[in-house]
Design a protein around this motif. Structure first.
Motif, PDB file in Angstrom:
ATOM      1  N   ARG A 183      56.704   6.361  15.317  1.00  0.00           N
ATOM      2  CA  ARG A 183      57.906   6.892  14.686  1.00  0.00           C
ATOM      3  C   ARG A 183      57.934   8.417  14.712  1.00  0.00           C
ATOM      4  O   ARG A 183      58.986   9.027  14.513  1.00  0.00           O
ATOM      5  N   LYS A 184      56.784   9.029  14.945  1.00  0.00           N
ATOM      6  CA  LYS A 184      56.721  10.483  15.021  1.00  0.00           C
ATOM      7  C   LYS A 184      57.534  11.001  16.204  1.00  0.00           C
ATOM      8  O   LYS A 184      58.082  12.113  16.161  1.00  0.00           O
ATOM      9  N   TYR A 185      57.633  10.208  17.275  1.00  0.00           N
ATOM     10  CA  TYR A 185      58.361  10.625  18.476  1.00  0.00           C
ATOM     11  C   TYR A 185      59.656   9.844  18.658  1.00  0.00           C
ATOM     12  O   TYR A 185      60.658  10.412  19.082  1.00  0.00           O
ATOM     13  N   LEU A 186      59.640   8.552  18.379  1.00  0.00           N
ATOM     14  CA  LEU A 186      60.844   7.730  18.523  1.00  0.00           C
ATOM     15  C   LEU A 186      61.321   7.336  17.137  1.00  0.00           C
ATOM     16  O   LEU A 186      60.653   6.570  16.431  1.00  0.00           O
ATOM     17  N   ARG A 187      62.449   7.862  16.720  1.00  0.00           N
ATOM     18  CA  ARG A 187      62.936   7.627  15.362  1.00  0.00           C
ATOM     19  C   ARG A 187      63.342   6.174  15.154  1.00  0.00           C
ATOM     20  O   ARG A 187      62.948   5.534  14.194  1.00  0.00           O
ATOM     21  N   CYS A 188      64.113   5.637  16.074  1.00  0.00           N
ATOM     22  CA  CYS A 188      64.616   4.265  15.946  1.00  0.00           C
ATOM     23  C   CYS A 188      65.152   3.830  17.300  1.00  0.00           C
ATOM     24  O   CYS A 188      65.242   4.617  18.248  1.00  0.00           O
ATOM     25  N   TYR A 189      65.520   2.564  17.391  1.00  0.00           N
ATOM     26  CA  TYR A 189      66.172   2.064  18.602  1.00  0.00           C
ATOM     27  C   TYR A 189      67.104   0.930  18.205  1.00  0.00           C
ATOM     28  O   TYR A 189      66.983   0.334  17.127  1.00  0.00           O
ATOM     29  N   GLN A 190      68.054   0.638  19.091  1.00  0.00           N
ATOM     30  CA  GLN A 190      69.059  -0.390  18.826  1.00  0.00           C
ATOM     31  C   GLN A 190      69.095  -1.409  19.953  1.00  0.00           C
ATOM     32  O   GLN A 190      68.852  -1.071  21.118  1.00  0.00           O
ATOM     33  N   LEU A 191      69.409  -2.627  19.568  1.00  0.00           N
ATOM     34  CA  LEU A 191      69.707  -3.691  20.526  1.00  0.00           C
ATOM     35  C   LEU A 191      71.184  -4.031  20.396  1.00  0.00           C
ATOM     36  O   LEU A 191      71.639  -4.418  19.308  1.00  0.00           O
ATOM     37  N   PHE A 192      71.919  -3.883  21.486  1.00  0.00           N
ATOM     38  CA  PHE A 192      73.348  -4.189  21.510  1.00  0.00           C
ATOM     39  C   PHE A 192      73.548  -5.558  22.146  1.00  0.00           C
ATOM     40  O   PHE A 192      73.069  -5.812  23.245  1.00  0.00           O
ATOM     41  N   ARG A 193      74.270  -6.418  21.457  1.00  0.00           N
ATOM     42  CA  ARG A 193      74.647  -7.719  22.017  1.00  0.00           C
ATOM     43  C   ARG A 193      76.163  -7.778  22.070  1.00  0.00           C
ATOM     44  O   ARG A 193      76.831  -7.810  21.040  1.00  0.00           O
ATOM     45  N   ARG A 194      76.674  -7.785  23.293  1.00  0.00           N
ATOM     46  CA  ARG A 194      78.126  -7.751  23.477  1.00  0.00           C
ATOM     47  C   ARG A 194      78.690  -9.162  23.575  1.00  0.00           C
ATOM     48  O   ARG A 194      77.948 -10.134  23.644  1.00  0.00           O
ATOM     49  N   GLY A 195      79.996  -9.221  23.625  1.00  0.00           N
ATOM     50  CA  GLY A 195      80.661 -10.511  23.659  1.00  0.00           C
ATOM     51  C   GLY A 195      80.377 -11.307  24.910  1.00  0.00           C
ATOM     52  O   GLY A 195      80.481 -12.543  24.907  1.00  0.00           O
ATOM     53  N   ASP A 196      80.039 -10.641  26.005  1.00  0.00           N
ATOM     54  CA  ASP A 196      79.721 -11.348  27.251  1.00  0.00           C
ATOM     55  C   ASP A 196      78.261 -11.780  27.326  1.00  0.00           C
ATOM     56  O   ASP A 196      77.766 -12.104  28.390  1.00  0.00           O
ATOM     57  N   ARG A 197      77.560 -11.770  26.169  1.00  0.00           N
ATOM     58  CA  ARG A 197      76.168 -12.196  26.031  1.00  0.00           C
ATOM     59  C   ARG A 197      75.174 -11.206  26.621  1.00  0.00           C
ATOM     60  O   ARG A 197      73.970 -11.461  26.615  1.00  0.00           O
ATOM     61  N   SER A 198      75.614 -10.064  27.119  1.00  0.00           N
ATOM     62  CA  SER A 198      74.679  -9.079  27.654  1.00  0.00           C
ATOM     63  C   SER A 198      73.977  -8.355  26.513  1.00  0.00           C
ATOM     64  O   SER A 198      74.567  -8.075  25.469  1.00  0.00           O
TER      65      SER A 198
END
Length: 298
Positions: free
Chosen positions: A65-80
């Motif tokens: 966490r000292k270098y990477l604050r956070c991350y996200q996973l995006f799930r779109r309507g086309d299942r990607s």
């Protein structure tokens, strides 16, 4: 002539079976080994509804966490599904790995991402993940030349998966050796004077038991080190430090001799796992008619 053609076809069938085994079984065992090698320290901290899908926000482990604050996973309507992280400070070069899990908690894909010329941007590049990805385990390897080393804390299942992988690898090498010897004997009518049984036994022993002995000794040392009360026993630390220095002195010549080959093999394995994940991801885009499969992957 017919005899040579027969043995050529026989060899090609054997090589095809070996290639299928290498492409299906070995990557699966490698994924299970990676998943059981380190505990998952990432945690979800928020879920957001977007216009065309959802986004889940995660925090990496405390040390990362000292270098990477956070991350996200995006799930779109086309299942990607896609990944994007946010750096905690300006970063110029980075290398990290993503181990993808499905909704049942089983590893399904592995990605080793290298980013150069980030130029201080605060976001990683977007990485497309398999549709069945439910969450990921992120591990930093190198940031701006600084190498990260995660704590070696494998679960008991790690030895099981490692044993299965080594046995499979030994069996594959033995099968290829068997193909080569019998092809030369059958196609060219040349009897081999090599002690095939002894060679296969030595190969199997070297491939299976030597790595297991090294990993088992390392796990035993770490277990003893964790159990000793270092707070009250001041003599234990110097003893372990001297033993570690002597061990490093013994390993240094071997590392200097085979270190380059080890790094090349490690990079080759990671590239094969990346390629296998890409192929699996591509075939995962094929529409499926089963409603049960669609519901599990959503």
């Amino acid at each position: 002539m017919f005899n040579v053609l027969f043995w050529i076809v026989w060899l090609l069938i054997g090589l095809l079976l070996a290639a299928l085994f290498s492409a299906i079984v070995l990557p699966r065992l490698l994924l299970e080994m990676k998943a059981s090698l380190h505990p998952i320290a990432d945690r979800g901290i928020g879920k957001f509804n977007l216009k065309n899908g959802i986004s889940v926000l995660y925090e990496p482990s405390r040390s990362e966490r000292k270098y990477l604050r956070c991350y996200q996973l995006f799930r779109r309507g086309d299942r990607s599904v896609s990944f994007m992280g946010c750096w905690n400070r300006a970063v110029f070069t980075a290398r990290y790995t993503l181990l993808c899990f499905n909704s049942l908690g089983r590893p399904i894909a592995f990605y080793r991402v290298c980013e150069s010329f980030i130029d201080g941007r605060y976001y990683t590049r977007t990485v497309t993940l398999p549709h069945a990805t439910a969450f990921v385990s992120l591990s930093l390897e190198r940031i701006d030349g600084k190498k990260f080393k995660r704590a070696f804390s494998p679960s008991p299942f790690y030895l099981i998966w490692l044993t299965l992988f080594l046995v499979s690898l030994a069996g594959l090498i033995g099968f290829l050796f068997f193909l080569a010897i019998h092809f030369s004997e059958g196609a060219f009518q040349t009897a081999s004077a090599l002690p095939i049984g002894s060679i296969l036994t030595a190969l199997s022993f070297g491939i299976v038991f030597l790595p297991l002995a090294v990993v088992g000794a390392r796990m035993l040392i770490l277990l003893i080190k964790d159990r000793l009360p270092f707070q009250s026993d001041l003599c234990a630390k110097p003893v372990f430090r001297r033993a570690k220095e002597k061990m490093q002195g013994l390993i240094s010549p071997v590392r200097a001799m085979f270190g380059g080959a080890y790094d090349l093999c490690r990079k080759a394995i990671y590239r094969c796992m990346n390629a296998w994940s890409r192929v699996k991801q591509t075939f995962g885009r094929v529409p499926r008619g089963s409603k049960k499969v669609r519901r599990g992957a959503r």
